[in-house]
Design an enzyme around this catalytic site. Structure first.
Site, PDB file in Angstrom:
ATOM      1  N   GLU A   1      56.421  44.212  -5.822  1.00 34.04           N
ATOM      2  CA  GLU A   1      57.872  43.971  -5.844  1.00 34.04           C
ATOM      3  C   GLU A   1      58.231  42.899  -6.883  1.00 34.04           C
ATOM      4  O   GLU A   1      59.000  41.978  -6.617  1.00 34.04           O
ATOM      5  CB  GLU A   1      58.361  43.560  -4.442  1.00 34.04           C
TER       6      GLU A   1
ATOM      7  N   GLU B   1      56.590  52.149  -0.178  1.00 36.83           N
ATOM      8  CA  GLU B   1      56.900  51.610   1.141  1.00 36.83           C
ATOM      9  C   GLU B   1      58.093  52.352   1.713  1.00 36.83           C
ATOM     10  O   GLU B   1      59.239  52.085   1.332  1.00 36.83           O
ATOM     11  CB  GLU B   1      57.198  50.105   1.075  1.00 36.83           C
TER      12      GLU B   1
END
Length: 661
Positions: A191, A273
């Site tokens: 991320e 995710e």
């Protein structure tokens, strides 16, 4: 077509996952050069479930992996936590390396077991992993170094990353799919495009390229990917054309995938995710995601022919001191600190003790129907539910003063400093976990004296005068967090004894409740634990010359404690309680019921099981059977405030969750 003896057709047995994708020999790994994935030149949809080996006891790895495969998934994903594998600077543990967590760290065994259970593997190696884990997977000893440009190409930081990656990636290289192993992809960083509101952080593309080179230099040839929210972060956290960008989200499926397709035209869609649940904070109500939404969003992902990784499929537990925290404020401000619970159940398809939930069957149904490649699946393993052992009576107790007598590392300092700055401990890597204690003797306290702690406490302090707990005395409600002793209050003050005292001893016991696992870029270098943002004052006069004790609560230390006395009644203030749990075969999972206790840490045969707090929402702590032995088991509880009046340690057969008030 062959015929059987009764002239019916003989069905060819289904191949295993590996048989199907490796028949004819292994020539190519996972390929993303077109709008769909191929593995060894065969079409593949990646149906993955997240399970972190460091959150599940090693004896249960095979059971959990088999359950993932039995759901129809063909891949398992895991992070790799730097802080566990290099707990002290330059000292590594990949299983049996002597660290407190050594039995969880047999990474090679985990990868071998995944392959044996017919699963491919996606490895998310960091160096930053987030994962709601302590310091986002960074080792705390990085804080001793200066400069330290976390998550950038800053030279000092990268020297430590390179040193670690040259060990880690060398170990992992032999487990690549093209080398006959299970690993089909590696994620670079995590991320990285995520910029917290108010942060000055800008993704450092030179950093990403340096990480890329480390993979290349260590003979990593499998697909390299990054993951971010396409809508929120676009392609800021990747190197287009070098890494495949994947998506992280829990909803807005088509919008997210549309943006990913726009950013990466002609490439396969992968959700790294897909959030099928969520985690919990101490002081917030338990988070859930409905079965209805789980099904609806998964159907939308599959309708786009997208691959996915269910985060989490098996959540597990933040054993010991490994839970992280959120931190949302500016520099030197701990008021936005939000610590994460011991349980990482995540409302996942497999619950914390490995039990099947409704979501498990949703995944099994939808994936089985969608998968274009039919392979042999194992039978669903039997779930053996936890039991509630009979309550046990506390028989021994040791006071805080006696516990201090067992600490042989003592620092004399003119000023206060945090645990990470302690020298000559843990191979000069500082203190990472537990409590740090600041003690000042021979103080004169006039009547109604006032104590002031400048700055924020990091993260919770107990104030003792001559061994007596003055404050705080509870953490039962949200309002208590706004009072003295906790992280929200800045420049806090406390009135001490009403009467005057001479030659008094002031003891400040500070708990590290977990370092930030994610937050603003400029906060990484400010995540010290203890008292370090200013002075401690009595009646506006700063105190100096402190005795500083690191209380790490390591297994051997807890087991070797001396100074125990017979239990007669529950005491007020920080105290260790002990009881014996006798077990005959069969040994089963259980939960330690923490209702009736205030705040503290549970230990099983010396191992730190996890934190508890009366504020909730978690009111029981998972105790896996592998942590227990036949016969005598010592259950120790280090309690800050109060213990149950009945002197009992109780057990339950489930994770208890209560509403927070």
């Amino acid at each position: 077509m062959a015929l059987s003896a009764d002239f019916g057709p003989i069905s060819a047995p289904l191949p295993t996952n590996y048989e199907y994708f490796t028949s004819g020999g292994i020539k190519h790994g996972l390929n993303a050069s077109q709008s769909f994935f191929t593995l060894n030149d065969k079409l593949i949809q990646i149906y993955s479930g997240a399970m972190h080996y460091f959150r599940v006891p090693r004896p249960y790895w095979r059971d959990r992996l088999k359950k993932i495969r039995a759901a129809g998934l063909n891949t398992v994903e895991t992070y790799v936590p730097w802080n566990l594998h290099e707990p002290d600077s330059g000292h590594y543990d990949f299983g049996g390396g002597g660290s407190e967590f050594e039995d969880f760290l047999h990474l090679e065994e985990f990868l071998t077991t995944a392959k044996e259970e017919d699963l491919f593997v996606i490895l998310r190696t960091g160096p930053y992993i987030c994962s709601e884990y302590n310091f986002g997977g960074f080792p705390s000893w990085l804080l001793k170094e200066s400069p330290m440009g976390f998550r950038t190409s800053e030279k000092n930081y990268m020297s430590f990353v390179a040193r670690y990656f040259n060990i880690l990636l060398t170990l992992l290289a032999v487990f690549q799919f093209t080398k006959g192993g299970p690993v089909i992809a590696f994620q670079v960083e995590n991320e990285y495009g995520n910029q917290e509101s108010g942060s000055e952080f800008q993704p450092d593309k030179a950093y990403l390229e340096q990480l890329h080179q480390l993979f290349i230099n260590n003979s990593i040839v499998e697909l390299l990917v990054t993951s971010d929210s396409p809508l929120s972060h676009q392609d800021k956290g990747t190197l287009p054309g070098i890494f495949l960008q994947t998506a992280n989200f829990g909803g807005s499926v088509n919008e997210q995938l549309d943006k990913l397709e726009e950013l990466q035209p002609g490439k396969p869609l992968m959700v790294m995710e897909y959030w099928d649940g969520w985690f919990d904070f101490w002081g917030s109500n338990h988070s859930t995601k409905s079965v209805y939404d789980t099904r609806r969003f998964l159907e939308q992902i599959l309708a786009r022919n997208a691959s996915f990784n269910a985060y989490m499929f098996m959540g597990g537990t933040n054993f010991a001191f490994n839970s992280g925290a959120s931190l949302s404020n500016t520099l030197f401000d701990n008021s936005g600190f939000e610590p994460i619970t011991t349980s990482y159940d995540y409302d996942a398809p497999l619950n914390e003790s490995g039990g099947y939930t409704e979501k498990y069957y949703v995944f099994k149904e939808l994936v089985t129907a969608a998968n274009p490649v039919q392979t042999l699946l194992p039978d669903q393993p039997e779930y053996i539910p936890p039991v509630a052992y009979d309550s046990i009576k506390i028989d021994k107790v040791i006071t805080m003063e006696s516990m201090l007598d067992n600490i042989h590392s003592l620092y004399i300092s003119t000023s206060l400093y945090p645990m990470e700055k302690l020298d000559e401990i843990n191979n000069d890597s500082g203190q990472s976990n537990g409590y740090i204690i600041y003690k000042k003797e021979n103080i004169t306290l006039p009547e109604n004296s006032t104590l002031t702690i400048e700055g924020n406490v990091c993260d919770h302090v107990m104030v003792l005068i001559n061994g007596e707990l003055i404050a705080p005395k509870k953490l039962d409600s949200l309002s208590d967090l706004d009072g003295f002793g906790f992280y929200r209050l800045k420049n806090s003050t406390l009135q001490l004894k009403n009467k005057a005292l001479t030659e008094a001893t002031l003891t400040l016991i500070v708990e590290n409740m977990g370092r930030m696992n994610g937050g603003k870029y400029d906060q990484y270098n400010q995540t010290f634990k203890g008292l370090w943002q200013g002075n401690v004052l009595i009646n506006n006069k700063a105190l100096s010359v402190w005795m500083i004790y690191p209380m790490e609560l390591r297994k051997q230390w807890v087991n070797d404690l001396t100074g125990w006395t017979n239990f007669t009644k529950a005491l007020e203030g920080p105290t260790m309680y002990s009881a014996v749990l006798n077990i005959s075969d069969p040994i089963r999972d259980t939960f330690v019921d923490t209702r009736g206790w205030g705040k503290g840490m549970v230990f099983v045969n010396g191992f730190a099981l996890g934190r508890y707090a009366a504020i909730g929402p978690q009111k029981s702590i998972y105790l896996p059977a592998p942590f227990l032995t036949k016969g005598v088991n010592l259950i120790n509880i280090f309690e800050h405030f109060y213990a149950p009046a009945d002197g009992l340690i109780k057990f339950n057969d489930t994770l208890l969750l209560e509403e927070v008030h």
